[in-house]
Design an enzyme around this catalytic site. Structure first.
Site, PDB file in Angstrom:
ATOM      1  CE  LYS A   1      -1.739   1.646   4.000  1.00  0.00           C
ATOM      2  NZ  LYS A   1      -1.504   3.077   4.271  1.00  0.00           N
ATOM      3  CG  ASN A   2       2.268   2.582   3.527  1.00  0.00           C
ATOM      4  OD1 ASN A   2       1.107   2.922   3.242  1.00  0.00           O
ATOM      5  ND2 ASN A   2       2.632   2.275   4.744  1.00  0.00           N
TER       6      ASN A   2
ATOM      7  NE  ARG B   1      -5.390  11.992   8.120  1.00  0.00           N
ATOM      8  CZ  ARG B   1      -6.614  12.503   8.140  1.00  0.00           C
ATOM      9  NH1 ARG B   1      -6.821  13.711   7.706  1.00  0.00           N
ATOM     10  NH2 ARG B   1      -7.634  11.805   8.570  1.00  0.00           N
TER      11      ARG B   1
ATOM     12  CB  CYS C   1      -5.569  10.908  10.934  1.00  0.00           C
ATOM     13  SG  CYS C   1      -4.010  10.144  11.357  1.00  0.00           S
TER      14      CYS C   1
ATOM     15  N   PRO D   1       1.281  16.440  11.146  1.00  0.00           N
ATOM     16  CG  PRO D   1       3.225  16.796  12.356  1.00  0.00           C
ATOM     17  CD  PRO D   1       1.999  15.952  12.317  1.00  0.00           C
ATOM     18  CB  ILE D   2       2.223  18.559   6.007  1.00  0.00           C
ATOM     19  CG1 ILE D   2       1.327  19.807   6.121  1.00  0.00           C
ATOM     20  CG2 ILE D   2       1.390  17.299   5.915  1.00  0.00           C
ATOM     21  CD1 ILE D   2       0.479  20.066   4.883  1.00  0.00           C
ATOM     22  CG  ASP D   3       6.465  20.470  10.546  1.00  0.00           C
ATOM     23  OD1 ASP D   3       5.784  19.430  10.557  1.00  0.00           O
ATOM     24  OD2 ASP D   3       7.537  20.571  11.149  1.00  0.00           O
ATOM     25  CG  LEU D   4       9.449  17.760   8.791  1.00  0.00           C
ATOM     26  CD1 LEU D   4       9.880  16.330   9.086  1.00  0.00           C
ATOM     27  CD2 LEU D   4      10.536  18.735   9.226  1.00  0.00           C
TER      28      LEU D   4
ATOM     29  CB  ILE E   1       6.689   6.658  14.746  1.00  0.00           C
ATOM     30  CG1 ILE E   1       7.960   5.815  14.635  1.00  0.00           C
ATOM     31  CG2 ILE E   1       6.380   7.411  13.447  1.00  0.00           C
ATOM     32  CD1 ILE E   1       9.203   6.567  14.210  1.00  0.00           C
TER      33      ILE E   1
HETATM   34  C1  EPZ Z   1       4.134   6.876   6.285  1.00  0.00           C
HETATM   35  O1  EPZ Z   1       3.355   7.905   6.859  1.00  0.00           O
HETATM   36  C2  EPZ Z   1       3.211   5.681   6.152  1.00  0.00           C
HETATM   37  N1  EPZ Z   1       2.089   6.009   5.281  1.00  0.00           N
HETATM   38  C3  EPZ Z   1       2.695   5.280   7.528  1.00  0.00           C
HETATM   39  O2  EPZ Z   1       1.903   4.105   7.369  1.00  0.00           O
HETATM   40  C4  EPZ Z   1       3.888   4.945   8.422  1.00  0.00           C
HETATM   41  O3  EPZ Z   1       3.423   4.642   9.718  1.00  0.00           O
HETATM   42  C5  EPZ Z   1       4.838   6.158   8.480  1.00  0.00           C
HETATM   43  O4  EPZ Z   1       5.235   6.523   7.136  1.00  0.00           O
HETATM   44  C6  EPZ Z   1       6.091   5.865   9.286  1.00  0.00           C
HETATM   45  O5  EPZ Z   1       6.764   4.783   8.717  1.00  0.00           O
HETATM   46  C7  EPZ Z   1       2.267   5.958   3.938  1.00  0.00           C
HETATM   47  O6  EPZ Z   1       3.351   5.683   3.455  1.00  0.00           O
HETATM   48  C8  EPZ Z   1       1.059   6.222   3.085  1.00  0.00           C
HETATM   49  P1  EPZ Z   1       6.193  10.280   8.393  1.00  0.00           P
HETATM   50  P2  EPZ Z   1       3.913   9.440   6.903  1.00  0.00           P
HETATM   51  O7  EPZ Z   1       6.075  11.508   7.592  1.00  0.00           O
HETATM   52  O8  EPZ Z   1       4.594   9.731   5.637  1.00  0.00           O
HETATM   53  C9  EPZ Z   1       6.133  13.409  11.967  1.00  0.00           C
HETATM   54  C10 EPZ Z   1      -0.007   2.759   7.632  1.00  0.00           C
HETATM   55  O9  EPZ Z   1      -0.569   2.253   8.617  1.00  0.00           O
HETATM   56  N2  EPZ Z   1       6.104  14.429  10.897  1.00  0.00           N
HETATM   57  O10 EPZ Z   1       7.424   9.436   8.278  1.00  0.00           O
HETATM   58  O11 EPZ Z   1       2.799  10.316   7.323  1.00  0.00           O
HETATM   59  C11 EPZ Z   1       4.818  12.625  12.038  1.00  0.00           C
HETATM   60  O12 EPZ Z   1       3.894  13.304  12.865  1.00  0.00           O
HETATM   61  C12 EPZ Z   1       0.493   4.188   7.677  1.00  0.00           C
HETATM   62  O13 EPZ Z   1       0.197   2.143   6.542  1.00  0.00           O
HETATM   63  C13 EPZ Z   1       6.237  15.773  11.253  1.00  0.00           C
HETATM   64  O14 EPZ Z   1       6.369  16.116  12.425  1.00  0.00           O
HETATM   65  O15 EPZ Z   1       4.951   9.302   8.088  1.00  0.00           O
HETATM   66  C14 EPZ Z   1       5.234  11.321  12.656  1.00  0.00           C
HETATM   67  O16 EPZ Z   1       5.324  11.499  14.056  1.00  0.00           O
HETATM   68  C15 EPZ Z   1       0.208   4.842   9.019  1.00  0.00           C
HETATM   69  N3  EPZ Z   1       6.208  16.716  10.274  1.00  0.00           N
HETATM   70  C16 EPZ Z   1       6.652  11.110  12.107  1.00  0.00           C
HETATM   71  O17 EPZ Z   1       7.089  12.390  11.622  1.00  0.00           O
HETATM   72  C17 EPZ Z   1       6.060  16.384   8.947  1.00  0.00           C
HETATM   73  O18 EPZ Z   1       6.047  17.299   8.085  1.00  0.00           O
HETATM   74  C18 EPZ Z   1       6.709  10.128  10.948  1.00  0.00           C
HETATM   75  O19 EPZ Z   1       5.900  10.643   9.924  1.00  0.00           O
HETATM   76  C19 EPZ Z   1       5.912  15.024   8.609  1.00  0.00           C
HETATM   77  C20 EPZ Z   1       5.941  14.051   9.598  1.00  0.00           C
END
Ligand code: EPZ
Length: 435
Positions: free
Chosen positions: A40-41, A110, A134, A140-143, A346
């Site tokens: 999926k991811n 999301r 969610c 967040p999407i700040d990064l 995480i």
């Molecule tokens: C991806 O989510 C996956 N989703 C998630 O899988 C997975 O849990 C996650 O990576 C971690 O491996 C998809 O690939 C579609 P991140 P993503 O950006 O991209 C923080 C599932 O069940 N963060 O690596 O959203 C965030 O809050 C899903 O299949 C910021 O602070 O994960 C989190 O604490 C759930 N600012 C951490 O980083 C940002 O701009 C990891 O987030 C972006 C993220």
């Protein structure tokens, strides 16, 4: 009405609605072979990249999930032609210039934020809503936005709507992510693949799905190097084209079926897997006392012995133990003799399965990001609710090993990430049906 454990319950009690669920008769050992679905991811960012690349892409091993369906609806709303033939999705994004995604489509998933980089890279404009938090906590999407701004993108945020316009892009730029965000890494890759200039991402995410996206983009004519490491170099190219591509296996779905095997004392062969992406999960199941034997694209697991607790599990970015497997392993550890501890580093709210597991007789104590699990001899069937995708998978795993009948409701969460989970599990001996 349904008999669950020693009680008869009305499934539609409470608000009178029943969101659809799985009825599981626990206690049956799982035995047989499961062909594991595509990831999926990986399929979601690859579908977004199909818009960026233009032309026609033939994407094989694309799982039939509601999230993938949502991604195809976004592509169609942008003007693409999408059709599914079995596990192959054909996307023709030639001649389209759409750049706006409606709120209703964005709210379905999301992770649709990954379309931001693809749409911007293709059209120079993008307008989409981002609902933010969610089930797992604030997303967040700040990064993502900081990186795109550094790449010259003008972004106006107004009540959850992002209005973005590409600007002058630096000829060379180094972007260091404060944490190895999967989504941010993907958005930067998608935005920088097409056009002028070299972009280097430091502290990039190293998840295998990132490498899969890079492989797809490179097959479409992009020039991306260093994926799988934490330093990714993207040299923009003048044009991209479609291609034929096979999505990698879903390592989280594979780990979920390992959990189902462990919870039922079963014996499974998982085929079409990539064991090299699963070492951290495999070692946890081995430590529990399972026999875990990878061989080429197959993974054999057996759980003949009573499960043992494992020392502390800490979720970390890849290649550490994946947060997506944490709820599933928690469900299995509920019946492992001894005390286990999980630290979720995480997401802020990823113990959503715990309160539901307690209804089944589990002994779990939560303290912030720490969960302490005392193994119990038996779990009992109960009516439980999935509150997010992987929590729903965890409850399904627990119900398979529990004594008596369980109902896992809010099936729509599970359908986001697992291709007809009841068909797959029934094929290896589970008593499970969708209601
Ligand atoms: C991806 O989510 C996956 N989703 C998630 O899988 C997975 O849990 C996650 O990576 C971690 O491996 C998809 O690939 C579609 P991140 P993503 O950006 O991209 C923080 C599932 O069940 N963060 O690596 O959203 C965030 O809050 C899903 O299949 C910021 O602070 O994960 C989190 O604490 C759930 N600012 C951490 O980083 C940002 O701009 C990891 O987030 C972006 C993220």
């Amino acid at each position: 009405m349904m008999k669950i454990g020693d009680r008869t319950v009305n499934l539609a009690e409470g608000d009178g609605s029943f969101a659809g669920g799985l009825v599981i008769e626990g206690g049956r050992r799982l035995e047989g072979e499961i062909k594991v679905q595509g990831a999926k991811n990986s399929s979601l960012p690859v579908l977004a990249a199909a818009y960026l690349c233009g032309g026609e892409s033939v994407i094989h091993n694309c799982p039939a999930l509601s999230d993938c369906y949502a991604a195809c609806r976004i592509l169609s709303s942008l003007g693409c032609r999408c059709k599914r033939e079995g596990s192959t999705v054909i996307v023709d994004s030639g001649g389209t210039e759409g750049f706006s995604v409606s709120e209703s489509l964005m709210s379905k998933m999301r992770s649709s934020i990954v379309f931001l980089g693809a749409i911007l890279g293709r059209t120079g404009r993008c307008r989409l809503s981002f609902p933010g938090g969610c089930e797992l906590g604030p997303r967040p999407i700040d990064l993502h936005l900081d990186a795109l701004r550094r790449l010259g993108v003008r972004i106006i945020e107004d009540h959850g709507v992002l209005d973005c316009t590409s600007g002058e892009r630096p000829f060379h730029i180094d972007i260091t992510l404060s944490l190895p965000s999967v989504g941010a890494t993907e958005n930067i890759m998608l935005y920088c693949a097409l056009g002028e200039g070299e972009t280097v991402i430091y502290n990039a995410a190293r998840e295998p799905e990132i490498a899969d996206l890079a492989e797809y983009l490179n097959r479409c004519g992009a020039c991306i190097r260093g994926h799988s490491s934490s330093t990714i170099v993207i040299n923009g190219v003048k044009s991209l084209h479609g291609c034929s591509f096979g999505v990698m296996p879903d390592r989280i779905a594979a780990a979920t079926y390992m959990g189902a095997c462990a919870a039922t004392g079963g014996e499974l062969v998982l085929s079409g897997v990539s064991s090299k992406d699963m070492y951290s999960c495999m070692s946890v199941f081995s430590e529990m006392g399972c026999g875990v034997y990878p061989y080429l694209d197959k993974l054999y697991i057996s759980a003949k012995k009573p499960l043992r607790s494992v020392r502390t599990i800490r979720t970390t970015p890849y290649p550490g133990f994946p947060t997506d497997c944490q709820p599933i392993v928690m469900a299995v550890l509920c019946r492992a003799s001894g005390t286990s501890m999980i630290v979720e580093n995480i997401f802020e709210n990823r113990f959503m399965a715990a309160p539901e597991l307690l209804k089944m007789g589990a002994d779990i104590k939560l303290e912030g990001r720490v969960a302490v699990i005392e193994g119990v001899r038996q779990l009992l069937g109960a009516r439980v609710r999935a509150k997010d995708l992987r929590a729903g998978a965890a409850l399904t795993v627990a119900a398979l090993g529990a004594q008596g009948t369980s109902v896992v409701s809010n099936l729509h969460f599970i359908d986001r990430g697992y291709e007809s989970i009841e068909t797959v599990l029934s094929s290896v001996g589970a008593s499970i049906k969708r209601v």
